[in-house]
Scaffold this active site. Sequence first.
Site, PDB file in Angstrom:
ATOM      1  CB  CYS A   1      46.815  48.321  43.793  1.00  0.00           C
ATOM      2  SG  CYS A   1      47.849  49.661  43.206  1.00  0.00           S
TER       3      CYS A   1
ATOM      4  CG  HIS B   1      43.382  49.188  40.549  1.00  0.00           C
ATOM      5  ND1 HIS B   1      42.794  49.125  41.797  1.00  0.00           N
ATOM      6  CD2 HIS B   1      44.450  50.003  40.676  1.00  0.00           C
ATOM      7  CE1 HIS B   1      43.479  49.881  42.634  1.00  0.00           C
ATOM      8  NE2 HIS B   1      44.494  50.427  41.989  1.00  0.00           N
TER       9      HIS B   1
ATOM     10  CD  GLU C   1      39.881  47.125  41.048  1.00  0.00           C
ATOM     11  OE1 GLU C   1      40.736  46.278  40.707  1.00  0.00           O
ATOM     12  OE2 GLU C   1      40.130  48.063  41.821  1.00  0.00           O
TER      13      GLU C   1
END
Length: 527
Positions: free
Chosen positions: A374, A498, A500
Amino acid sequence: MAKYIFITGGVVSSLGKGVAAASCGALLQSRGYTVHARKFDPYLNVDPGTMSPFQHGEVYVTDDGFETDLDLGYYERFLGVKLSRNDSVSGGRIYWDVLNAERHGDYLGATVQMIPHVSNKIKEYIGRPTHTDFVVCEIGGTVGDIEGNIFLESIRQFANDVGRRNVMFVHLTLAPYLEKSGELKTKPTQMSVRRLLENGIQADMLIVRTPRILTVEEKEKIGMFCNLPAKSVISGVDVDNIYKIPLAYDSQGVFDIMAQHFGLPHATGNMAKFIKIENYLDADLPSVNIGVVGKYFDVPDAYKSLNEALFHAGLQNNVHVNIKKISAETFSDSDVEEVDGILVPGGFGTRGVEGKILAAKYARENKVPYMGICLGMQVAVIEFARNVLGITDASSTELTKKCTPIINIMADHDAENMGGTLRLGAYPCVIKKDSLAYKVYNSEQISERHRHRYEMDISFEDEFAKHGMIISGKSPDGRLPEIIELQDHPFFMAGQFHPEFQSSPYTGHPMFNAFIAAAVKKAGLKE
Ligand code: GLN
């Protein structure tokens, strides 16, 4: 209809109800059952999106763009399920719904009351269809909290509605150890279970957090006072990693307790994926050092999903990952001289951004593996514009209005779906064949989750490409750059999203796996 496991907590907060619930779910999955997860938080905020990360750690984002707390991340990771805004419901949202319905005249002039109107609304959320065999359902807070009472009342009613054998109540408590007398104290647990009983709820299983395994006598004593068999009292002993908990529960027969309650056949589970993690944790493996250049290190759990994703990628690469926390605000090259990879995570506001830009520069120039998330993509783009394309005033309009805006708000983009002003939730991304991104994902179409306001301006694409930074992933309409990468570099890749949030402990995430593989190479651990 699904069967329900409700997890409540007593004595103190922070006992790890989420992980306990997820672990019970994992044991069911290991026997082939399907499981969904839900969480109810009695507090009055309408949703957690506006709550301070200083109190709640990272803001976790679901596919459907709900900004929630990190507990939902535990469930998604542990159970490999996808949750939505209806799986994380606060007291505030319940009251909001009820009061709006009242204003709307839906109750036809009836007196609106906690019971049945609020309790029915809670039961409506609890009972939403899931198409799974089980739902693990966590009730936030601690038994005895005033705002939690209506939730306990609602789950009591729910059990009565659907049948007591379709609902199991699991209560998590604490047995403190008194150093002086050398004793584990069970009284707080007794009091907490009694408190639940006042709400008409008999616990079917107790998970007692203790510093050591409970003795048979202690279990019998707790069982006697709490009205349940001693074998349904489980020791919740501290472990150094949450993925060891399903194994700890399995060895104490937690599945059998659930099976007996629900009338399921006895079965041994396939615990291979947890055994693999346990073996990895205990193995003496080489390690790589990853410099994370961020600014929220003093907020506990601010980078929860990120740390998890790095751990998962280490597991996939059979190396341990050491995270070196590097403050973006004081960044200097010497901070990253020893690391095997540089990761710049997401962030908001101006603080620390110039340090992150320097980190991207160092990675590019010194051919250190780089992964940007990001804001970590935005700084890599700004750095490249400034130092390679020579646009010296290149920046983001989030940082300054006096710049050549390479990163900007793309005002007309899909405004309806942008949930206020942030682009939130899962968006498709089309990957260019013949790119690093394609190699990494092995797919031309992926979906990743977003939480940001600004975007790289696609009109710079050709100029960037001419100098070796390509846009290898874009929104399907071709207007939003989603992944960038450097061509003449061992591994330099960043996403506007993102990744993750979608990393799994059992498979890792393609981008993190590839990043750690590049770091392994850099460290000279593999050719
Ligand atoms: N602040 C940036 C934006 O709003 C990046 C956000 C982030 O890293 N999540 O676009």
